[in-house]
Write a protein that holds these residues in place. Structure first.
Motif, PDB file in Angstrom:
ATOM      1  N   ASP A   1       0.833  -1.207   0.000  1.00 43.46           N
ATOM      2  CA  ASP A   1       0.000   0.000   0.000  1.00 43.46           C
ATOM      3  C   ASP A   1       0.869   1.259   0.000  1.00 43.46           C
ATOM      4  O   ASP A   1       0.572   2.230  -0.724  1.00 43.46           O
ATOM      5  CB  ASP A   1      -0.933   0.019   1.218  1.00 43.46           C
ATOM      6  N   MET A   2       1.930   1.264   0.794  1.00 42.34           N
ATOM      7  CA  MET A   2       2.817   2.430   0.840  1.00 42.34           C
ATOM      8  C   MET A   2       3.497   2.644  -0.507  1.00 42.34           C
ATOM      9  O   MET A   2       3.621   3.783  -0.983  1.00 42.34           O
ATOM     10  CB  MET A   2       3.877   2.246   1.937  1.00 42.34           C
ATOM     11  N   LEU A   3       3.922   1.560  -1.143  1.00 42.78           N
ATOM     12  CA  LEU A   3       4.564   1.682  -2.449  1.00 42.78           C
ATOM     13  C   LEU A   3       3.579   2.208  -3.491  1.00 42.78           C
ATOM     14  O   LEU A   3       3.898   3.072  -4.306  1.00 42.78           O
ATOM     15  CB  LEU A   3       5.119   0.326  -2.894  1.00 42.78           C
ATOM     16  N   ASN A   4       2.357   1.686  -3.469  1.00 41.32           N
ATOM     17  CA  ASN A   4       1.350   2.117  -4.437  1.00 41.32           C
ATOM     18  C   ASN A   4       0.972   3.586  -4.254  1.00 41.32           C
ATOM     19  O   ASN A   4       0.507   4.222  -5.199  1.00 41.32           O
ATOM     20  CB  ASN A   4       0.095   1.241  -4.321  1.00 41.32           C
ATOM     21  N   ASP A   5       1.172   4.109  -3.055  1.00 46.62           N
ATOM     22  CA  ASP A   5       0.864   5.516  -2.803  1.00 46.62           C
ATOM     23  C   ASP A   5       1.911   6.456  -3.397  1.00 46.62           C
ATOM     24  O   ASP A   5       1.681   7.660  -3.495  1.00 46.62           O
ATOM     25  CB  ASP A   5       0.745   5.781  -1.299  1.00 46.62           C
ATOM     26  N   LEU A   6       3.059   5.910  -3.814  1.00 43.73           N
ATOM     27  CA  LEU A   6       4.108   6.732  -4.415  1.00 43.73           C
ATOM     28  C   LEU A   6       3.771   6.996  -5.886  1.00 43.73           C
ATOM     29  O   LEU A   6       3.518   6.073  -6.650  1.00 43.73           O
ATOM     30  CB  LEU A   6       5.467   6.030  -4.313  1.00 43.73           C
ATOM     31  N   ASP A   7       3.789   8.253  -6.268  1.00 46.15           N
ATOM     32  CA  ASP A   7       3.433   8.618  -7.639  1.00 46.15           C
ATOM     33  C   ASP A   7       4.351   7.970  -8.671  1.00 46.15           C
ATOM     34  O   ASP A   7       3.921   7.669  -9.791  1.00 46.15           O
ATOM     35  CB  ASP A   7       3.484  10.140  -7.816  1.00 46.15           C
ATOM     36  N   ASP A   8       5.618   7.767  -8.322  1.00 47.34           N
ATOM     37  CA  ASP A   8       6.588   7.265  -9.298  1.00 47.34           C
ATOM     38  C   ASP A   8       6.507   5.762  -9.513  1.00 47.34           C
ATOM     39  O   ASP A   8       7.046   5.246 -10.491  1.00 47.34           O
ATOM     40  CB  ASP A   8       8.016   7.625  -8.858  1.00 47.34           C
TER      41      ASP A   8
END
Length: 238
Positions: free
Chosen positions: A221-228
């Motif tokens: 979830d934290m990774l998916n929240d990153l725009d890049d």
């Protein structure tokens, strides 16, 4: 291999609920693909497949058109691809593909996600050696032999082929994507592909403990929240 692919799709569905994020990621990927390979989907098979996939994921036409128009202008941002690997919760293997205009920022953001779940980002090749970088093409067809013959005639190194419920799914090395897709289109005409992607498939999937699974889901979830971040691949059995 098919089950590993299904695990990947279920994981994506579970962790990509925010429509705005999905639209943004598709928009960026379409822009980069069109800018590097041309804005005409008929001459840029990667763009064609990407647009078809975006439409299946209900990305609005205006988002797609805006990204292509932006690429047509020739200016805009310069994005680079970045790939990070490491070991996530429960010892799972993870590959993260990004498109970034600031690699230092992106690396720092991804590393922070690893740190927050008490895991460490690895070096290049630390996880990817346990994945196959595969082109996946799936479409309605009941003649597996004809599909295989077409691919063999085009000198495609077919890794696997599945025929289930009236659909044929072809797995080939990512480097054979264009050859495989062109061969299928020339043999069977206009095909509506259910799957038209290049991605990392784990050679084996592994279960992790329940407490590690909670941490893993938080990590994704934290990774998916990153725009890049564009895509996350892993070997966790979901």
């Amino acid at each position: 291999m098919g089950r590993a692919y299904q695990n990947r799709k279920e994981s994506m569905a579970k962790t990509s609920d925010a429509k705005a994020k999905v639209y943004s990621k598709y928009g960026r990927e379409i822009y980069v693909c069109a800018k590097s390979g041309g804005i005409d989907p008929n001459g840029n098979l990667s763009l064609r497949g990407l647009i078809e996939r975006a439409k299946k994921d209900q990305v609005p036409t205006h988002v797609i058109d805006k990204a292509i128009d932006k690429a047509k202008g020739g200016g805009g941002e310069d994005f680079d691809t970045a790939r990070y690997e490491g070991f996530g919760p429960g010892g799972c293997m993870v590959i993260i593909d990004c498109l970034t205009d600031n690699p230092n920022r992106t690396f720092g953001d991804v590393r922070t996600c690893f740190n927050k779940v008490k895991c460490k980002i690895g070096t290049q090749g630390s996880a990817s050696h346990m994945f196959d970088h595969s082109a996946i093409l799936s479409f309605a067809c009941d003649d597996e032999e004809a599909v295989l013959d077409a691919l063999m005639m085009a000198d495609v190194d077919v890794a696997d082929i599945e025929n289930e419920d009236g659909k044929v799914t072809v797995f080939a090395p990512n480097t054979d994507y264009f050859k495989a897709k062109t061969a299928l289109l020339e043999t069977f005409g206009e095909i509506e592909f259910d799957v038209d992607e290049i991605q990392f498939l784990p050679q084996t999937v592994s279960p992790i403990a329940e407490d590690a699974m909670e941490n893993f889901e938080r990590f994704v979830d934290m990774l998916n929240d990153l725009d890049d971040v564009q895509n996350i691949y892993h070997n966790v059995e979901m």
